[in-house]
Design a protein around this motif. Structure first.
Motif, PDB file in Angstrom:
ATOM      1  N   ARG A 159       0.717  -1.099  -0.015  1.00 42.97           N
ATOM      2  CA  ARG A 159      -0.057   0.056  -0.163  1.00 42.97           C
ATOM      3  C   ARG A 159       1.033   1.443   0.147  1.00 42.97           C
ATOM      4  NH1 ARG A 159      -2.482  -2.864   4.542  1.00 42.97           N
ATOM      5  NH2 ARG A 159      -4.474  -3.841   4.022  1.00 42.97           N
ATOM      6  N   ARG A 252       0.413  -2.961  -6.542  1.00 43.96           N
ATOM      7  CA  ARG A 252      -0.426  -2.649  -5.144  1.00 43.96           C
ATOM      8  C   ARG A 252      -1.609  -3.655  -5.331  1.00 43.96           C
ATOM      9  NH1 ARG A 252       0.028   3.790  -3.318  1.00 43.96           N
ATOM     10  NH2 ARG A 252       2.128   3.578  -3.240  1.00 43.96           N
ATOM     11  N   LEU A 254      -3.228  -6.267  -3.595  1.00 44.42           N
ATOM     12  CA  LEU A 254      -3.369  -6.741  -2.282  1.00 44.42           C
ATOM     13  C   LEU A 254      -3.722  -8.261  -2.567  1.00 44.42           C
ATOM     14  CD1 LEU A 254      -4.558  -3.811  -0.236  1.00 44.42           C
ATOM     15  CD2 LEU A 254      -2.153  -4.331  -1.216  1.00 44.42           C
TER      16      LEU A 254
END
Length: 277
Positions: A159, A252, A254
């Protein structure tokens, strides 16, 4: 690294030497306070002498450079553990290993004592050091603990860390791929730890990096009987997960990060199964 009857070559930026592929278990009965063969009760008459390197560059020089001898011996022993050259359950004497490295038994014994603190070997009074026998359950426990530590950290890093910082880690990821193709477990173990260490270092938490490194190193030790020892295909698959993880961290993503890290650790151990009553 070519492995054979005489041993396996190890090259690092600091030193070059050979670690014997086989060192017989010692037969010892009493202890003395000196560093000659037989010191501290580590009698070596039951062991065959380990041959020194033959003629060629470096012949006649000590096998290990004198600077930071203890650290070099510790690295050599760690490498021998990962390569399976120090067999679980076997007892090894400091004098014989010292002869092989061209040093006294003292730095070998000190390095072995450090390995005992790390849980890799245990001290056998008046004999030497026995390599700890480990099973699949211990490996699974280590994988579980590593996942508990590293997954949340990597999600946080995904993040917050900019793409240009992740780009700096590509050489390390690519190095794991290159080394995996060679099939050398010991060299791959070092490259693997270097990649994970660099990722976690972006957290800025030195204690976390140190703990994770210790757990990672323990997870690389061989199991009793040689079971679970990764082959070339296993190393290549493991290295491929590094590059995929780095791509997910950069993007990014996740969900992909979580899945890849979980898969990475799952590949290192069998799922935990409660023992039967």
């Amino acid at each position: 690294m070519n492995q054979g009857a005489q041993g396996s070559s190890i090259d690092t930026e600091e030193y070059r030497y050979r670690v014997p592929a086989q060192v017989r278990a010692v037969d010892v009965t009493r202890e003395r306070d000196n560093d000659t063969p037989g010191a501290r009760g580590e009698h070596t008459h039951g062991e065959q002498p380990v041959p020194r390197p033959g003629p060629g560059p470096g012949a006649g020089r000590p096998a290990v450079q004198r600077s930071s001898v203890r650290g070099q011996i510790l690295d050599a022993l760690r490498t021998a553990l990962v390569a399976g050259e120090l067999a679980p359950g076997e007892v090894y004497s400091a004098p014989v290993l010292g002869e092989r490295f061209g040093v006294s038994a003292t730095p070998v014994r000190e390095a072995m004592q450090q390995l005992a603190l790390e849980g890799a070997v245990e001290v056998v009074p008046n004999r030497g050091f026995r390599v700890v026998e480990r099973g699949t359950r211990e490996l699974a426990e280590l994988a579980e603990v590593r996942a508990l530590i590293e997954v949340p950290v990597m999600l946080r890093l995904a993040r917050t860390v900019p793409a240009e910082r992740w780009a700096q880690l590509w050489p390390l990821a690519e190095d794991t791929v290159r080394v995996a193709a060679s099939g050398c477990r010991a060299t791959y173990a070092e490259s693997d730890r270097a990649f994970h260490r660099a990722v976690l270092a972006l957290s800025g938490n030195e204690q976390l990096v140190r703990i994770a490194e210790d757990l990672h190193r323990r997870a690389q030790w061989p199991l009793v009987g040689g079971s679970g020892r990764p082959g070339r295909a296993d190393l290549v698959a493991d290295a491929a997960e590094h590059t995929a993880l780095l791509e997910a961290l950069t993007a990014r993503d996740l969900g992909a990060v979580r899945a890849l890290v979980a898969e990475h650790f799952a590949g290192a151990a069998q799922p935990l199964v409660p023992p039967r009553p």
